[in-house]
Motif scaffolding. Structure first.
Motif, PDB file in Angstrom:
ATOM      1  N   UNK A 107       0.835  -1.201   0.000  1.00  0.00           N
ATOM      2  CA  UNK A 107       0.000   0.000   0.000  1.00  0.00           C
ATOM      3  C   UNK A 107       0.873   1.255   0.000  1.00  0.00           C
ATOM      4  N   UNK A 108       2.187   1.077  -0.102  1.00  0.00           N
ATOM      5  CA  UNK A 108       3.114   2.205  -0.054  1.00  0.00           C
ATOM      6  C   UNK A 108       2.992   3.054  -1.312  1.00  0.00           C
ATOM      7  N   UNK A 109       2.925   4.383  -1.197  1.00  0.00           N
ATOM      8  CA  UNK A 109       2.863   5.241  -2.392  1.00  0.00           C
ATOM      9  C   UNK A 109       4.107   5.059  -3.260  1.00  0.00           C
ATOM     10  N   UNK A 110       3.932   5.200  -4.563  1.00  0.00           N
ATOM     11  CA  UNK A 110       5.063   5.083  -5.483  1.00  0.00           C
ATOM     12  C   UNK A 110       6.060   6.216  -5.294  1.00  0.00           C
ATOM     13  N   UNK A 111       5.552   7.424  -5.140  1.00  0.00           N
ATOM     14  CA  UNK A 111       6.412   8.596  -4.957  1.00  0.00           C
ATOM     15  C   UNK A 111       5.759   9.546  -3.962  1.00  0.00           C
ATOM     16  N   UNK A 112       6.546  10.014  -3.015  1.00  0.00           N
ATOM     17  CA  UNK A 112       6.101  11.056  -2.084  1.00  0.00           C
ATOM     18  C   UNK A 112       7.183  12.124  -2.004  1.00  0.00           C
ATOM     19  N   UNK A 113       6.744  13.378  -1.982  1.00  0.00           N
ATOM     20  CA  UNK A 113       7.665  14.500  -1.810  1.00  0.00           C
ATOM     21  C   UNK A 113       7.156  15.337  -0.642  1.00  0.00           C
ATOM     22  N   UNK A 114       8.013  15.518   0.362  1.00  0.00           N
ATOM     23  CA  UNK A 114       7.626  16.210   1.583  1.00  0.00           C
ATOM     24  C   UNK A 114       8.295  17.583   1.647  1.00  0.00           C
ATOM     25  N   UNK A 115       7.485  18.614   1.944  1.00  0.00           N
ATOM     26  CA  UNK A 115       8.002  19.964   2.060  1.00  0.00           C
ATOM     27  C   UNK A 115       7.608  20.610   3.365  1.00  0.00           C
ATOM     28  N   UNK A 116       8.022  21.827   3.538  1.00  0.00           N
ATOM     29  CA  UNK A 116       7.743  22.541   4.783  1.00  0.00           C
ATOM     30  C   UNK A 116       6.273  22.903   4.931  1.00  0.00           C
ATOM     31  N   UNK A 117       5.531  22.906   3.820  1.00  0.00           N
ATOM     32  CA  UNK A 117       4.117  23.281   3.869  1.00  0.00           C
ATOM     33  C   UNK A 117       3.172  22.132   3.533  1.00  0.00           C
ATOM     34  N   UNK A 118       3.712  20.963   3.280  1.00  0.00           N
ATOM     35  CA  UNK A 118       2.820  19.854   2.948  1.00  0.00           C
ATOM     36  C   UNK A 118       3.532  18.751   2.194  1.00  0.00           C
ATOM     37  N   UNK A 119       2.729  17.810   1.688  1.00  0.00           N
ATOM     38  CA  UNK A 119       3.244  16.623   1.008  1.00  0.00           C
ATOM     39  C   UNK A 119       2.494  16.402  -0.299  1.00  0.00           C
ATOM     40  N   UNK A 120       3.226  15.962  -1.321  1.00  0.00           N
ATOM     41  CA  UNK A 120       2.630  15.507  -2.576  1.00  0.00           C
ATOM     42  C   UNK A 120       2.778  13.995  -2.672  1.00  0.00           C
ATOM     43  N   UNK A 121       1.695  13.317  -3.044  1.00  0.00           N
ATOM     44  CA  UNK A 121       1.722  11.877  -3.280  1.00  0.00           C
ATOM     45  C   UNK A 121       1.453  11.654  -4.768  1.00  0.00           C
ATOM     46  N   UNK A 122       2.403  11.011  -5.452  1.00  0.00           N
ATOM     47  CA  UNK A 122       2.336  10.849  -6.898  1.00  0.00           C
ATOM     48  C   UNK A 122       1.996   9.410  -7.264  1.00  0.00           C
ATOM     49  N   UNK A 123       1.388   9.211  -8.436  1.00  0.00           N
ATOM     50  CA  UNK A 123       1.074   7.850  -8.908  1.00  0.00           C
ATOM     51  C   UNK A 123       2.312   7.171  -9.483  1.00  0.00           C
ATOM     52  N   UNK A 124       2.135   5.974  -9.967  1.00  0.00           N
ATOM     53  CA  UNK A 124       3.214   5.178 -10.549  1.00  0.00           C
ATOM     54  C   UNK A 124       3.837   5.922 -11.733  1.00  0.00           C
ATOM     55  N   UNK A 125       5.141   6.265 -11.679  1.00  0.00           N
ATOM     56  CA  UNK A 125       5.764   6.989 -12.791  1.00  0.00           C
ATOM     57  C   UNK A 125       5.989   6.135 -14.026  1.00  0.00           C
ATOM     58  N   UNK A 126       5.611   4.854 -13.954  1.00  0.00           N
ATOM     59  CA  UNK A 126       5.637   3.992 -15.131  1.00  0.00           C
ATOM     60  C   UNK A 126       4.524   4.370 -16.111  1.00  0.00           C
ATOM     61  N   UNK A 127       3.576   5.183 -15.652  1.00  0.00           N
ATOM     62  CA  UNK A 127       2.435   5.582 -16.480  1.00  0.00           C
ATOM     63  C   UNK A 127       2.364   7.111 -16.573  1.00  0.00           C
ATOM     64  N   UNK A 128       1.631   7.595 -17.572  1.00  0.00           N
ATOM     65  CA  UNK A 128       1.588   9.033 -17.845  1.00  0.00           C
ATOM     66  C   UNK A 128       0.602   9.791 -16.968  1.00  0.00           C
ATOM     67  N   UNK A 129      -0.445   9.115 -16.518  1.00  0.00           N
ATOM     68  CA  UNK A 129      -1.473   9.834 -15.777  1.00  0.00           C
ATOM     69  C   UNK A 129      -1.678   9.193 -14.410  1.00  0.00           C
TER      70      UNK A 129
END
Length: 358
Positions: free
Chosen positions: A252-274
């Motif tokens: 269930x682990x997200x494929x990509x996460x980016x953490x910043x000082x104001x929040x977090x982005x959770x991204x889908x599988x980068x193997x796909x375009x959308x």
């Protein structure tokens, strides 16, 4: 280039070639004119499906046949075939990932293309899709503030679950890092900039078993590490963890996460375009989906080839650069060297290999 459609040819008529052909055949500015494969019967079947000519490999590697060559053969053949296409003066060359299996060959290929005036584009092209474009815009706009860390995770049972001939994905220089790593490393490079390795570990579960197709149940061996974990960092010293495994039953682990000082982005599988981009602001317990960036290219494999064709017309550099692809090759080998210091930092170069597809 004239106003006529760019003549594209596909070298290597394996499974992914059908996806590329479908994308190319939806665009009037590109005409899929020809294909070739070491297995000519496979090329003939592909040509019949996609209404193009099946040529011998040597005939396809000629600017009289195509303006743009798409190389979809096994990774160990990429350097040799791209060099042949550049030497033949084909105006534009697209190479599936990884661009080469040898960092030195990747660097040399870029120099050769520049000297010959050949446009060189390299997969993955998922950075042209709405998911990564949306994430990039969010980072540029400071939506999550200053980036503090990131994590990339590929946990899979491996391609033997769905591919009828999966051994090629476990050959030397492949495995989860060599095969799928370029999607994750390219996405991180695109979003955060070039990376370097701090530490890594790797393990190999050698015995595998085919789960689908006519050879289901047959055992084979993995030569590449099947589990890799690495600690990377950006030029701004942002830590990035990377885990790539073909030994996981589920996750269930997200494929990509980016953490910043104001929040977090959770991204889908980068193997796909959308896919959905989730934003969770600092202090919030809820995440919401970001509106998707509108793009002009199809969200499918081959979008980078369409951009390369437009770059050829417009006399500009392609968006999926060989330089980024070369950085991922260098990074992949640096990870493996850090995981197993006994391995040479630069592998022996392999220039001769068959041109069968995969």
């Amino acid at each position: 280039m004239t106003a006529r459609p760019v003549r594209a040819g596909i070298l290597g008529c394996g499974m992914v070639a059908d996806e590329y052909a479908t994308t190319l055949n939806t665009n009037a500015s590109v005409h899929l004119t020809a294909c070739a494969d070491l297995n000519h019967e496979q090329a003939l079947a592909f040509a019949a499906r996609h209404d193009c000519a099946a040529l011998p490999v040597d005939t396809l590697l000629n600017p009289q046949s195509v303006d743009l060559l798409v190389i979809l053969t096994p990774p160990r053949t990429h350097a040799e075939l791209a060099e042949q296409a550049i030497t033949a003066r084909i105006p534009a060359v697209w190479v599936e990932k990884p661009v080469t299996t040898d960092p030195r060959a990747a660097t040399a290929l870029i120099a050769q293309a520049a000297k010959a005036g050949t446009l060189l584009g390299v997969a993955p092209d998922t950075l042209l899709g709405p998911a990564l474009e949306t994430a990039a815009a969010a980072l540029r706009d400071g939506l999550i503030g200053d980036v503090r860390s990131a994590a990339a995770t590929l946990l899979s049972t491996g391609p033997e679950r769905w591919h009828p001939s999966p051994a090629v994905f476990y050959a030397q220089h492949a495995g989860p890092l060599g095969d799928m790593g370029p999607y994750y490393l390219s996405a991180l490079d695109f979003l955060l900039g070039p990376l370097q390795v701090s530490a890594a570990t790797a393990r190999r579960r050698a015995e595998r078993r085919i789960r689908s197709g006519p050879h289901a149940g047959q055992a084979f061996s993995a030569d590449a590490p099947t589990y890799v974990a690495a600690l990377l960092e950006t030029g701004d010293s942002v830590p990035v963890t990377l885990t790539a495994s073909f030994d996981a039953a589920a996750t269930h682990t997200p494929h990509l996460e980016i953490h910043g000082t104001k929040g977090t982005l959770v991204l889908p599988d980068p193997n796909f375009h959308d896919g959905e981009i989730l934003h969770r602001p600092y202090g919030s317990r809820e995440a919401s989906a970001l509106p998707q960036t509108v793009i002009g290219l199809p969200s499918s494999r081959g979008a980078g080839v369409l951009d390369l064709a437009e770059a050829l017309r417009e006399e500009r550099a392609p968006l999926c650069t060989a330089e980024r692809a070369a950085r991922t090759v260098h990074l992949t080998h640096a990870i493996l060297h850090a995981a197993s210091p006994s391995l040479p930092a630069q592998p022996p170069r392999q220039d001769t290999a068959p041109t069968t597809s995969h």
